[in-house]
Design an enzyme around this catalytic site. Structure first.
Site, PDB file in Angstrom:
ATOM      1  N   HIS A  43       2.134   6.418 -11.636  1.00  0.00           N
ATOM      2  CA  HIS A  43       3.247   7.703 -11.187  1.00  0.00           C
ATOM      3  C   HIS A  43       3.785   8.425 -12.115  1.00  0.00           C
ATOM      4  O   HIS A  43       4.683   8.074 -13.367  1.00  0.00           O
ATOM      5  CB  HIS A  43       4.597   6.742 -10.055  1.00  0.00           C
ATOM      6  CG  HIS A  43       6.115   7.473 -10.531  1.00  0.00           C
ATOM      7  ND1 HIS A  43       6.041   7.789  -8.879  1.00  0.00           N
ATOM      8  CD2 HIS A  43       6.305   9.320 -11.035  1.00  0.00           C
ATOM      9  CE1 HIS A  43       7.234   8.635  -9.576  1.00  0.00           C
ATOM     10  NE2 HIS A  43       7.487   9.394 -10.020  1.00  0.00           N
ATOM     11  N   GLU A  70       1.884  10.269  -8.211  1.00  0.00           N
ATOM     12  CA  GLU A  70       3.313  10.175  -7.562  1.00  0.00           C
ATOM     13  C   GLU A  70       3.824  11.016  -8.411  1.00  0.00           C
ATOM     14  O   GLU A  70       3.741  10.753  -9.114  1.00  0.00           O
ATOM     15  CB  GLU A  70       3.532   9.204  -7.111  1.00  0.00           C
ATOM     16  CG  GLU A  70       3.264   8.100  -6.065  1.00  0.00           C
ATOM     17  CD  GLU A  70       4.270   6.801  -6.091  1.00  0.00           C
ATOM     18  OE1 GLU A  70       4.066   5.957  -4.886  1.00  0.00           O
ATOM     19  OE2 GLU A  70       4.635   6.373  -6.608  1.00  0.00           O
ATOM     20  N   HIS A 190       7.465   0.564  -2.169  1.00  0.00           N
ATOM     21  CA  HIS A 190       9.087   0.655  -3.046  1.00  0.00           C
ATOM     22  C   HIS A 190       9.627  -0.779  -2.385  1.00  0.00           C
ATOM     23  O   HIS A 190      10.084  -1.171  -1.092  1.00  0.00           O
ATOM     24  CB  HIS A 190       9.991   1.981  -3.159  1.00  0.00           C
ATOM     25  CG  HIS A 190      11.252   1.655  -3.954  1.00  0.00           C
ATOM     26  ND1 HIS A 190      10.674   2.672  -5.409  1.00  0.00           N
ATOM     27  CD2 HIS A 190      12.532   0.840  -4.207  1.00  0.00           C
ATOM     28  CE1 HIS A 190      11.625   1.936  -5.643  1.00  0.00           C
ATOM     29  NE2 HIS A 190      12.665   0.853  -5.821  1.00  0.00           N
TER      30      HIS A 190
END
Length: 238
Positions: A43, A70, A190
């Site tokens: 990410h 991401e 997450h």
């Protein structure tokens, strides 16, 4: 089978703390694959405080499992996707100043923008997943963007798991079935860890992928990276 994609951002955070190249992000990614990871997730953020854009380019040359990038779909992110052509791009609505992703997309308000981005990513040949909260109202608009998958934002589940896991997972099970009825593939990520992962998988057995970074890397400090990846894999097979 639900695949495990290891997010290696925290490896880059550790490297950046000393300004050199230890640990080496590319080597760790290859080791994760060798130890059983079925995907690598990164990410990159605009300030490059952990994964750098050059890391993504370097990883793209060597990752042989599923590469998932991401990020917020700004111009720089989209250019990176065009260059790398990863297996999957996960769209996350995070502004530059947040520590970590903290909510999913409002697919109603952002519908037109997301639809355009999804179409552009499909032209590149990349599968698209949209990061989303477990609220039913966002799922049909997500489907209408043309996205292939949605990724459930699981921090609220993780935060309440130890108090009442049945209550914590209830909304996720409900929207998971909505996603399935709409023909959307389902990812999750997450704050998933060795305590809460198996139960989530048991309640949503058709999850396609989980992306796990922080907890997995923390566990690896105690158990070792190879053993930890195998431990997470086993949680997905219970």
């Amino acid at each position: 089978m639900t695949q495990l994609s290891v997010n290696i951002n925290k490896i880059a955070t550790l490297r950046n703390a000393r300004g050199a190249d230890n640990p080496n992000v590319v080597k760790v990614a290859l080791d994760c694959e060798r130890f059983g990871a079925q995907g690598i997730t990164v990410h990159p953020r605009p300030d490059e405080r952990h994964i750098r854009y050059q890391d993504v380019l370097d990883l793209a040359k060597v990752v042989t499992t599923e590469f998932n990038i991401e990020g917020y779909p700004n111009q720089r992110f989209m250019q990176l996707i065009r260059e790398v052509k990863p297996a999957q791009a996960t769209l996350v609505p995070d502004p530059p100043d947040v520590i970590t992703s903290n909510t999913g997309w409002d697919t109603i308000t952002n519908h037109s923008m997301l639809r355009e981005i999804v179409a552009e990513l499909h032209e590149i040949g990349t599968r698209v997943s949209i990061f989303i909260n477990p609220e039913a109202k966002y799922f049909e608009p997500a489907k209408l963007t043309g996205t292939d998958r949605v990724e459930l934002y699981t921090e609220p589940y993780a935060a309440h798991y130890h108090q009442d896991r049945e209550k914590a997972v209830k909304a996720y099970v409900e929207v998971a079935h909505i996603a399935r009825e709409l023909g959307l593939g389902l990812n999750a990520g997450h704050d998933l860890d060795l305590h809460n992962l198996a139960y989530l998988k048991q309640q949503i057995p058709f999850l396609k992928e989980v992306s796990i970074g922080h907890a997995l890397i923390c566990d690896a400090l105690y158990y070792g990276l190879e053993n930890t990846i195998q431990m997470y894999r086993r949680q997905l097979e219970i």
